[in-house]
Design a protein around this motif. Structure first.
Motif, mmCIF file in Angstrom:
data_model
loop_
_atom_site.group_PDB
_atom_site.id
_atom_site.type_symbol
_atom_site.label_atom_id
_atom_site.label_comp_id
_atom_site.label_asym_id
_atom_site.label_seq_id
_atom_site.Cartn_x
_atom_site.Cartn_y
_atom_site.Cartn_z
ATOM 1 N N ASN A 13 -34.647 9.363 39.060
ATOM 2 C CA ASN A 13 -35.026 10.752 39.250
ATOM 3 C C ASN A 13 -36.312 10.892 40.059
ATOM 4 O O ASN A 13 -36.478 11.835 40.839
ATOM 5 N N ARG A 14 -37.222 9.955 39.866
ATOM 6 C CA ARG A 14 -38.490 10.024 40.599
ATOM 7 C C ARG A 14 -38.276 9.823 42.102
ATOM 8 O O ARG A 14 -39.049 10.322 42.917
ATOM 9 N N ASN A 15 -37.203 9.052 42.455
ATOM 10 C CA ASN A 15 -36.979 8.721 43.864
ATOM 11 C C ASN A 15 -35.855 9.531 44.499
ATOM 12 O O ASN A 15 -35.460 9.255 45.632
ATOM 13 N N ARG A 16 -35.315 10.531 43.792
ATOM 14 C CA ARG A 16 -34.190 11.297 44.337
ATOM 15 C C ARG A 16 -34.681 12.216 45.451
ATOM 16 O O ARG A 16 -35.588 13.042 45.234
ATOM 17 N N PRO A 17 -34.089 12.114 46.660
ATOM 18 C CA PRO A 17 -34.574 12.911 47.801
ATOM 19 C C PRO A 17 -34.493 14.416 47.581
ATOM 20 O O PRO A 17 -35.313 15.170 48.107
ATOM 21 N N PHE A 18 -33.480 14.865 46.817
ATOM 22 C CA PHE A 18 -33.265 16.301 46.662
ATOM 23 C C PHE A 18 -33.909 16.845 45.381
ATOM 24 O O PHE A 18 -33.542 17.918 44.905
ATOM 25 N N GLY A 19 -34.840 16.094 44.830
ATOM 26 C CA GLY A 19 -35.496 16.534 43.618
ATOM 27 C C GLY A 19 -34.820 15.971 42.378
ATOM 28 O O GLY A 19 -33.654 15.564 42.417
ATOM 29 N N PRO A 20 -35.520 15.955 41.245
ATOM 30 C CA PRO A 20 -34.966 15.350 40.025
ATOM 31 C C PRO A 20 -33.801 16.149 39.446
ATOM 32 O O PRO A 20 -33.724 17.361 39.591
ATOM 33 N N LEU A 21 -32.902 15.399 38.820
ATOM 34 C CA LEU A 21 -31.800 16.031 38.099
ATOM 35 C C LEU A 21 -32.290 16.513 36.744
ATOM 36 O O LEU A 21 -33.239 15.954 36.170
ATOM 37 N N PRO A 22 -31.652 17.530 36.171
ATOM 38 C CA PRO A 22 -32.015 17.955 34.807
ATOM 39 C C PRO A 22 -31.728 16.812 33.823
ATOM 40 O O PRO A 22 -30.862 15.969 34.051
ATOM 41 N N ASN A 23 -32.470 16.796 32.738
ATOM 42 C CA ASN A 23 -32.246 15.780 31.710
ATOM 43 C C ASN A 23 -30.897 16.019 31.027
ATOM 44 O O ASN A 23 -30.437 17.150 30.894
ATOM 45 N N TYR A 24 -30.291 14.912 30.607
ATOM 46 C CA TYR A 24 -28.991 15.005 29.941
ATOM 47 C C TYR A 24 -29.147 14.768 28.445
ATOM 48 O O TYR A 24 -30.129 14.161 27.987
ATOM 49 N N VAL A 25 -28.149 15.218 27.691
ATOM 50 C CA VAL A 25 -28.149 15.089 26.229
ATOM 51 C C VAL A 25 -26.938 14.259 25.824
ATOM 52 O O VAL A 25 -25.821 14.493 26.309
ATOM 53 N N VAL A 26 -27.158 13.293 24.933
ATOM 54 C CA VAL A 26 -26.085 12.422 24.455
ATOM 55 C C VAL A 26 -25.712 12.812 23.028
ATOM 56 O O VAL A 26 -26.590 12.954 22.165
ATOM 57 N N THR A 27 -24.411 12.972 22.788
ATOM 58 C CA THR A 27 -23.921 13.311 21.450
ATOM 59 C C THR A 27 -22.817 12.338 21.058
ATOM 60 O O THR A 27 -21.879 12.116 21.839
ATOM 61 N N PHE A 28 -22.919 11.770 19.858
ATOM 62 C CA PHE A 28 -21.867 10.892 19.333
ATOM 63 C C PHE A 28 -20.831 11.727 18.589
ATOM 64 O O PHE A 28 -21.171 12.619 17.816
ATOM 65 N N PHE A 29 -19.565 11.412 18.821
ATOM 66 C CA PHE A 29 -18.486 12.071 18.087
ATOM 67 C C PHE A 29 -18.253 11.354 16.761
ATOM 68 O O PHE A 29 -18.315 10.122 16.688
ATOM 69 N N ASP A 30 -17.978 12.126 15.729
ATOM 70 C CA ASP A 30 -17.620 11.551 14.431
ATOM 71 C C ASP A 30 -16.115 11.293 14.427
ATOM 72 O O ASP A 30 -15.317 12.231 14.418
ATOM 73 N N CYS A 31 -15.743 10.024 14.452
ATOM 74 C CA CYS A 31 -14.322 9.650 14.480
ATOM 75 C C CYS A 31 -13.873 9.189 13.101
ATOM 76 O O CYS A 31 -13.339 8.090 12.920
#
Length: 526
Positions: A482-500
């Protein structure tokens, strides 16, 4: 009736009356006992040194030895011959000491009875035989263990040598391939410049010759790609970036790569697309190579003025798309069809084999198709032509997960399902960049499915702890990217685990994946 072999017994007893009593009891119990009498330990050891006996009965108190020392000396000389201790004392401690010293049994002189004595002798012999056999087995096991240690050491040394040789061979292939690719690129560029008349006029015949040079350079470049892919496949280092993509975009790319070759050979190259856009789940770059390989082979073997057609359609099973490369060339004999996918094998088309290549193309193409959960088959008739048929899965996560499990040579380990969400996603470019990043961060056995432009489902091959370790590494890489992305940083992502349902097997995860994917399809706007 054959007589039984006599049992030879040595009696060590310094009292002649006691010796006579033992001899009398033995003769009463069985005529099969033969015994020798020795009055001293020295005499007994001399007899044992010259004659083999089946059993020794030894008094614990003789003139030149006393106590368990007598048993110990006898056992040291005849470790495989059973010894019965004979004493006038009915004492548990003495009996225990005699047994500890190596005696098989213990007899009190006042309790000598014929049949009981005979049973004691036979049992002592049987126990000693069993003990000898056990000792022999233990010794053999020790020898085998030492041999195994030596063999293990040799195998480790050989494996280390093989690993070095394999690493060296991989390095040689990679270096040679790289060294070949650079001058090939230069050759192709200069030939193209001359053929296109950018540095002076060329006539038609010269242009055709230069086009053939370009074609042969492409062949050599394809061989380099084959060698590199084969090297990476065998080393398990081939990276895959599987995602949903339009099949038509892959076909257009293939057409661009092989059109010049078809024109040079004056072969008609046609495209027949199915009605409507077909989306498939694959690594587009790898599948482009597969179809290019099939089309190049078709153009190679079709005679001048022949026809090659690349057509796409849906499979009748409702799970796959088909890419067929059809030619009206000489066809392939049935005997050749069985081996064309083998390593270093090339088909003979109607008795004619063209030796341009190293015979890796179809072998690699088949492996790449399998890694993308598809397959390649071929139909051919001599004099009529050939059809190579590539199947690729439609973007159905549950179906693809099933194929992944079925494709494992061993039992599939734990898996878990994650959702990756980017709530602040702004445009298609950001979505594509994030997907490329994620695809580059996991292994070939992980599967990523794009639900929409800001949500992905990840089927991770590993348990929750493995997935969390992967997440930690990925978050670090994401920050750096993200620091080196030419078009600016991407938004942060969120990780969710599914209950199987508390399970981490493919069946439970696949059911959740199917439900989640079905819900997302239902909510897609018309």
């Amino acid at each position: 009736m054959e007589s039984l072999q006599p049992i030879r017994i040595l009696l060590l007893e310094d009292d002649s009356i006691d010796a006579e009593a033992v001899a009398r009891q033995l003769s009463k119990s069985s005529p099969n006992f033969e015994f020798t009498w020795a009055e001293t330990l020295v005499k007994a050891l001399e007899v044992l040194g010259s004659t083999k006996h089946d059993l020794i009965i030894a008094d614990l108190a003789v003139s030149d030895s006393s106590g368990t020392e007598t048993i110990t000396k006898l056992r040291n000389l005849c470790s495989e011959t059973p010894v019965i201790a004979l004493t006038g004392l009915d004492n548990d401690e003495v009996e225990r000491e005699a047994i500890d010293a190596g005696a098989q049994d213990y007899i009190v002189k006042g309790e000598l009875h014929g049949q009981a004595l005979a049973r004691t002798i036979l049992h002592a012999i049987h126990r000693q035989v069993a003990e000898n056999q056990t000792r022999e087995i233990v010794n053999q096991l020790k020898v085998s263990q030492e041999d195994l240690k030596e063999q293990k050491q040799l195998l480790l040394q050989k494996n280390e040598k093989l690993e070095k040789l394999y690493a060296t061979s991989q390095e040689i292939v990679d270096n040679v391939s790289h060294d070949l690719r650079t001058p090939l690129t230069v050759i192709k560029d200069y030939v193209a410049i001359i053929r296109d008349g950018l540095v002076g006029d060329v006539n038609q015949e010269q242009a055709e010759m230069l086009s053939k040079i370009l074609g042969r350079a492409d062949d050599l470049n394809g061989m380099v790609d084959d060698l590199l892919d084969k090297s990476k496949l065998e080393a398990g280092l081939l990276h895959l970036s599987r995602r949903t993509i339009g099949l038509d975009s892959i076909i257009q790319r293939v057409h661009m790569l092989v059109a010049n070759r078809a024109d040079t050979k004056q072969v008609s190259l046609q495209l027949e697309a199915a009605d409507g856009e077909i989306e498939v789940y694959c690594d587009a770059e790898k599948i482009t190579r597969v179809i290019t390989n099939l089309a190049t082979n078709a153009i190679k073997f079709v005679p001048q003025g022949g026809n090659v057609c690349i057509r796409t359609k849906l499979s009748s099973n409702g799970e796959d798309a088909l890419v067929e490369v059809v030619d009206d060339g000489p066809g392939i004999e049935s005997a050749e069809l069985k081996k064309i996918f083998g390593r270093f094998e090339q088909a003979s088309h109607n008795g004619t084999k063209q030796n341009s290549g190293v015979g890796l193309g179809l072998n690699i193409a088949q492996k790449l198709a399998t890694l993308n959960f598809g397959s390649i088959d071929v139909d051919s008739e001599v004099g009529e032509g050939t059809v190579f048929r590539l199947s690729l899965p439609l973007p159905d996560p549950a179906c693809i997960a099933t194929r992944m499990a079925e494709g494992r040579t061993s039992e599939m380990g734990p898996v878990c399902l994650l959702a990756l969400d980017i709530p602040g996603m702004q445009d298609q470019r950001q979505s594509d960049d994030f997907e490329r990043f994620i695809c580059g961060s996991f292994r070939a056995e992980d599967l990523l499915f794009r639900q929409n432009d800001d949500r992905w489902l990840l089927l991770f091959s590993g348990n929750h702890r493995d997935a969390k370790n992967w997440m930690a590494r990925t978050e670090s890489d994401f920050s750096q990217m993200n620091r080196n992305r030419p078009f600016g940083p991407l938004p942060n992502y969120v990780v969710t685990f599914f209950d199987c349902s508390g399970r981490d097997d493919i069946e439970a995860v696949r059911d959740v994946l199917r439900d989640e994917w079905s819900q997302s399809r239902e909510t897609v706007p018309n």
